[in-house]
Motif scaffolding. Structure first.
Motif, PDB file in Angstrom:
ATOM      1  N   LEU A   1       0.830  -1.208   0.000  1.00 17.38           N
ATOM      2  CA  LEU A   1       0.000   0.000   0.000  1.00 17.38           C
ATOM      3  C   LEU A   1       0.863   1.256   0.000  1.00 17.38           C
ATOM      4  N   LEU A   2       1.875   1.281   0.860  1.00 14.03           N
ATOM      5  CA  LEU A   2       2.719   2.472   0.959  1.00 14.03           C
ATOM      6  C   LEU A   2       3.714   2.557  -0.197  1.00 14.03           C
ATOM      7  N   ALA A   3       4.241   1.401  -0.627  1.00 13.45           N
ATOM      8  CA  ALA A   3       5.206   1.424  -1.727  1.00 13.45           C
ATOM      9  C   ALA A   3       4.578   1.961  -3.005  1.00 13.45           C
ATOM     10  N   HIS A   4       3.279   1.728  -3.201  1.00 11.95           N
ATOM     11  CA  HIS A   4       2.578   2.223  -4.386  1.00 11.95           C
ATOM     12  C   HIS A   4       1.877   3.552  -4.118  1.00 11.95           C
ATOM     13  N   ASP A   5       2.318   4.251  -3.060  1.00 16.98           N
ATOM     14  CA  ASP A   5       1.811   5.605  -2.803  1.00 16.98           C
ATOM     15  C   ASP A   5       0.289   5.616  -2.635  1.00 16.98           C
ATOM     16  N   PHE A   6      -0.208   4.664  -1.810  1.00 10.44           N
ATOM     17  CA  PHE A   6      -1.646   4.520  -1.582  1.00 10.44           C
ATOM     18  C   PHE A   6      -2.391   4.292  -2.904  1.00 10.44           C
ATOM     19  N   TYR A   7      -1.682   3.739  -3.881  1.00  7.09           N
ATOM     20  CA  TYR A   7      -2.239   3.474  -5.209  1.00  7.09           C
ATOM     21  C   TYR A   7      -2.781   4.737  -5.870  1.00  7.09           C
ATOM     22  N   THR A   8      -2.180   5.860  -5.532  1.00  2.78           N
ATOM     23  CA  THR A   8      -2.611   7.124  -6.130  1.00  2.78           C
ATOM     24  C   THR A   8      -2.390   7.115  -7.636  1.00  2.78           C
ATOM     25  N   GLY A   9      -1.255   6.568  -8.071  1.00  2.00           N
ATOM     26  CA  GLY A   9      -1.012   6.489  -9.509  1.00  2.00           C
ATOM     27  C   GLY A   9      -2.028   5.632 -10.229  1.00  2.00           C
ATOM     28  N   HIS A  10      -2.428   4.499  -9.602  1.00  5.42           N
ATOM     29  CA  HIS A  10      -3.444   3.644 -10.213  1.00  5.42           C
ATOM     30  C   HIS A  10      -4.795   4.371 -10.284  1.00  5.42           C
ATOM     31  N   LEU A  11      -5.151   5.073  -9.207  1.00  2.00           N
ATOM     32  CA  LEU A  11      -6.396   5.835  -9.212  1.00  2.00           C
ATOM     33  C   LEU A  11      -6.359   6.933 -10.267  1.00  2.00           C
ATOM     34  N   TYR A  12      -5.206   7.568 -10.384  1.00  4.15           N
ATOM     35  CA  TYR A  12      -5.058   8.625 -11.394  1.00  4.15           C
ATOM     36  C   TYR A  12      -5.256   8.058 -12.796  1.00  4.15           C
ATOM     37  N   GLN A  13      -4.680   6.868 -13.054  1.00  2.24           N
ATOM     38  CA  GLN A  13      -4.858   6.241 -14.357  1.00  2.24           C
ATOM     39  C   GLN A  13      -6.322   5.894 -14.613  1.00  2.24           C
ATOM     40  N   ALA A  14      -6.976   5.349 -13.573  1.00  2.00           N
ATOM     41  CA  ALA A  14      -8.352   4.886 -13.755  1.00  2.00           C
ATOM     42  C   ALA A  14      -9.351   6.030 -13.837  1.00  2.00           C
ATOM     43  N   LEU A  15      -9.153   7.084 -13.042  1.00  2.00           N
ATOM     44  CA  LEU A  15     -10.141   8.147 -12.934  1.00  2.00           C
ATOM     45  C   LEU A  15      -9.877   9.336 -13.835  1.00  2.00           C
ATOM     46  N   VAL A  16      -8.640   9.509 -14.280  1.00  2.00           N
ATOM     47  CA  VAL A  16      -8.307  10.689 -15.087  1.00  2.00           C
ATOM     48  C   VAL A  16      -7.750  10.292 -16.453  1.00  2.00           C
ATOM     49  N   VAL A  17      -6.671   9.515 -16.450  1.00  2.00           N
ATOM     50  CA  VAL A  17      -5.970   9.256 -17.704  1.00  2.00           C
ATOM     51  C   VAL A  17      -6.830   8.441 -18.669  1.00  2.00           C
ATOM     52  N   GLN A  18      -7.361   7.316 -18.193  1.00  2.00           N
ATOM     53  CA  GLN A  18      -8.142   6.466 -19.091  1.00  2.00           C
ATOM     54  C   GLN A  18      -9.423   7.137 -19.585  1.00  2.00           C
ATOM     55  N   PRO A  19     -10.239   7.802 -18.728  1.00  2.00           N
ATOM     56  CA  PRO A  19     -11.415   8.505 -19.265  1.00  2.00           C
ATOM     57  C   PRO A  19     -11.052   9.603 -20.265  1.00  2.00           C
ATOM     58  N   VAL A  20     -10.016  10.363 -19.983  1.00  2.00           N
ATOM     59  CA  VAL A  20      -9.611  11.418 -20.920  1.00  2.00           C
ATOM     60  C   VAL A  20      -9.117  10.804 -22.226  1.00  2.00           C
ATOM     61  N   SER A  21      -8.377   9.693 -22.123  1.00  2.00           N
ATOM     62  CA  SER A  21      -7.906   9.029 -23.331  1.00  2.00           C
ATOM     63  C   SER A  21      -9.061   8.502 -24.169  1.00  2.00           C
ATOM     64  N   ALA A  22     -10.057   7.879 -23.500  1.00  2.00           N
ATOM     65  CA  ALA A  22     -11.221   7.372 -24.237  1.00  2.00           C
ATOM     66  C   ALA A  22     -12.004   8.512 -24.887  1.00  2.00           C
ATOM     67  N   LEU A  23     -12.198   9.606 -24.148  1.00  2.00           N
ATOM     68  CA  LEU A  23     -12.894  10.762 -24.715  1.00  2.00           C
ATOM     69  C   LEU A  23     -12.121  11.346 -25.888  1.00  2.00           C
ATOM     70  N   SER A  24     -10.791  11.373 -25.764  1.00  2.00           N
ATOM     71  CA  SER A  24      -9.967  11.907 -26.850  1.00  2.00           C
ATOM     72  C   SER A  24     -10.091  11.056 -28.103  1.00  2.00           C
ATOM     73  N   ARG A  25     -10.126   9.724 -27.940  1.00  2.00           N
ATOM     74  CA  ARG A  25     -10.281   8.855 -29.111  1.00  2.00           C
ATOM     75  C   ARG A  25     -11.626   9.085 -29.800  1.00  2.00           C
ATOM     76  N   ARG A  26     -12.685   9.249 -29.014  1.00  2.00           N
ATOM     77  CA  ARG A  26     -14.006   9.481 -29.610  1.00  2.00           C
ATOM     78  C   ARG A  26     -14.070  10.847 -30.307  1.00  2.00           C
ATOM     79  N   LEU A  27     -13.483  11.846 -29.679  1.00  2.00           N
ATOM     80  CA  LEU A  27     -13.475  13.162 -30.313  1.00  2.00           C
ATOM     81  C   LEU A  27     -12.633  13.154 -31.582  1.00  2.00           C
ATOM     82  N   GLU A  28     -11.558  12.365 -31.571  1.00  2.00           N
ATOM     83  CA  GLU A  28     -10.733  12.258 -32.773  1.00  2.00           C
ATOM     84  C   GLU A  28     -11.515  11.601 -33.906  1.00  2.00           C
ATOM     85  N   TRP A  29     -12.292  10.552 -33.577  1.00  2.00           N
ATOM     86  CA  TRP A  29     -13.127   9.895 -34.596  1.00  2.00           C
ATOM     87  C   TRP A  29     -14.181  10.861 -35.121  1.00  2.00           C
ATOM     88  N   LEU A  30     -14.818  11.616 -34.210  1.00  2.00           N
ATOM     89  CA  LEU A  30     -15.826  12.579 -34.635  1.00  2.00           C
ATOM     90  C   LEU A  30     -15.211  13.669 -35.506  1.00  2.00           C
TER      91      LEU A  30
END
Length: 374
Positions: free
Chosen positions: A286-315
């Motif tokens: 838990l502590l070595a992974h920084d309370f999994y902050t990086g994983h949460l950041y990927q799941a809650l910010v990076v991946q949704p923004v990436s998915a939205l970016s792909r859809r906007l690119e297609w549009l």
């Protein structure tokens, strides 16, 4: 704290500047803006909350790192959290003093880390150990830097943390517990690092590690003396309070917290059995992974923004580009068709105009809503 530990891959001189000066610039800007920030109680409250979370979390995460430079980078985050708390509690003078004392001690620690990396070619705590008798100058610098980080009389952080505790005891007593927590965990972490690096049996990369040359030892010696003398200078300038009963009480609490942390660190990491990780694997992860902050950041910010970016690119590619291309093709073909009507003969142009006028007039005369139809 999401980038500072990653930045530790840079060369050690950059790490010294980054942990002692660069990341402190943001806190320094807050200190300069404190009269403006004080106009909003909400802003001060947000600063205190952010500082508290950073101080507590950074102190814990540092305990589970096995990279030497990452360990101290999280410690830097924790102390910057204390600076944010001081700014939020409208104590800019103590915040600035804490930046100074922390910067000196942390720079000295990173100089010691640079010596270790230079002689052993590693910064992995699992590959270090048994260097106490081989690198006496580095040991001395490391010890003074460690003592300068915690609330130990008469070194600098002691006076700053004790004065902060006095203020918090009147304004917000719960923050005194944060100071005790950070001081105790910092002492535990420093005892852990000291035990893993300098005590125990030598490891393969430390069996023949020599002391650094004078070009590296001299700056460490100068900064060691400066770290020891800075509290004396501030005392001579009249910046420290009198030794009153309230200060004695806060000093006793801070000292006790530091001793408890150091004792736990010595018990866990100074024994015959070499223990690099925390005794509890779940807590270590838990502590070595920084309370999994990086994983949460990927799941809650990076991946949704990436998915939205792909859809906007297609549009954009199929919708916007398709519409623009369709309009351009319509104009192209209409121009190609109309060019055949341009013969250059005036009689034909007049005939086309007359026919157009006749057709429009006939349509208007036959339109029912105009009332002109027969």
């Amino acid at each position: 704290h999401l980038w500072l530990d990653e930045a530790m891959e840079a060369p050690n001189p950059a790490s010294i500047l980054r942990n002692s000066a660069v990341v402190a610039c943001g806190a320094f800007v807050l200190i300069k803006l404190q009269p403006l920030l004080a106009l909003s109680p909400v802003t001060d409250g947000v600063l205190v909350v952010i500082g508290t979370i950073t101080a507590l979390g950074g102190s814990l995460v540092a305990l589970a790192q096995i990279d030497l430079k990452r360990t101290f980078s999280y410690s830097t985050s924790a102390y910057l959290g204390l600076v944010f708390m001081a700014v939020g509690m409208q104590q800019p003078d103590l915040a600035l003093e804490l930046l100074l004392m922390h910067g000196l001690a942390k720079a000295l620690l990173f100089m010691g880390v640079g010596s270790l990396i230079y002689t052993t070619s590693t910064q992995d705590l699992t590959e270090l150990g048994g260097l106490r008798s081989r690198m006496p100058a580095t040991v001395a610098a490391f010890a003074v830097g460690s003592l300068g980080m915690v609330a130990l009389l008469p070194l600098g952080c002691f006076w700053t943390l004790a004065r902060l505790a006095l203020v918090y005891g009147v304004l917000q007593p719960a923050l005194v517990g944060v100071l005790l927590w950070v001081n105790g965990l910092t002492a535990l972490n420093l005892a852990r690092v000291f035990g893993l690096v300098f005590l125990g049996s030598p490891q393969p990369k430390t069996r023949r590690a020599p002391e650094v040359g004078w070009l590296m030892a001299l700056p460490m010696g100068i900064l060691t003396v400066q770290t020891l003398l800075m509290p004396w200078l501030l005392g001579r300038w009249g910046l420290y309070p009198d030794w009153n009963p309230q200060l004695r009480w806060m000093a006793a609490l801070l000292t006790a917290a530091g001793l408890v942390g150091a004792a736990i660190g010595g018990w866990l990491y100074w024994g015959d059995q070499r223990r690099v990780y925390l005794p509890w694997p779940e807590l270590q992860d838990l502590l070595a992974h920084d309370f999994y902050t990086g994983h949460l950041y990927q799941a809650l910010v990076v991946q949704p923004v990436s998915a939205l970016s792909r859809r906007l690119e297609w549009l954009d590619r199929n919708g916007v580009d398709g519409l623009v291309n369709g309009v351009s093709l319509a104009f192209f073909f209409s121009g190609e068709a109309l060019k055949y009507t341009l013969s250059g003969r005036m009689q034909l142009y007049v005939l086309v105009i007359v026919m157009g006028v006749v057709l429009v007039t006939a349509w208007l005369l036959r339109s029912p809503h105009l009332g002109l139809a027969y």
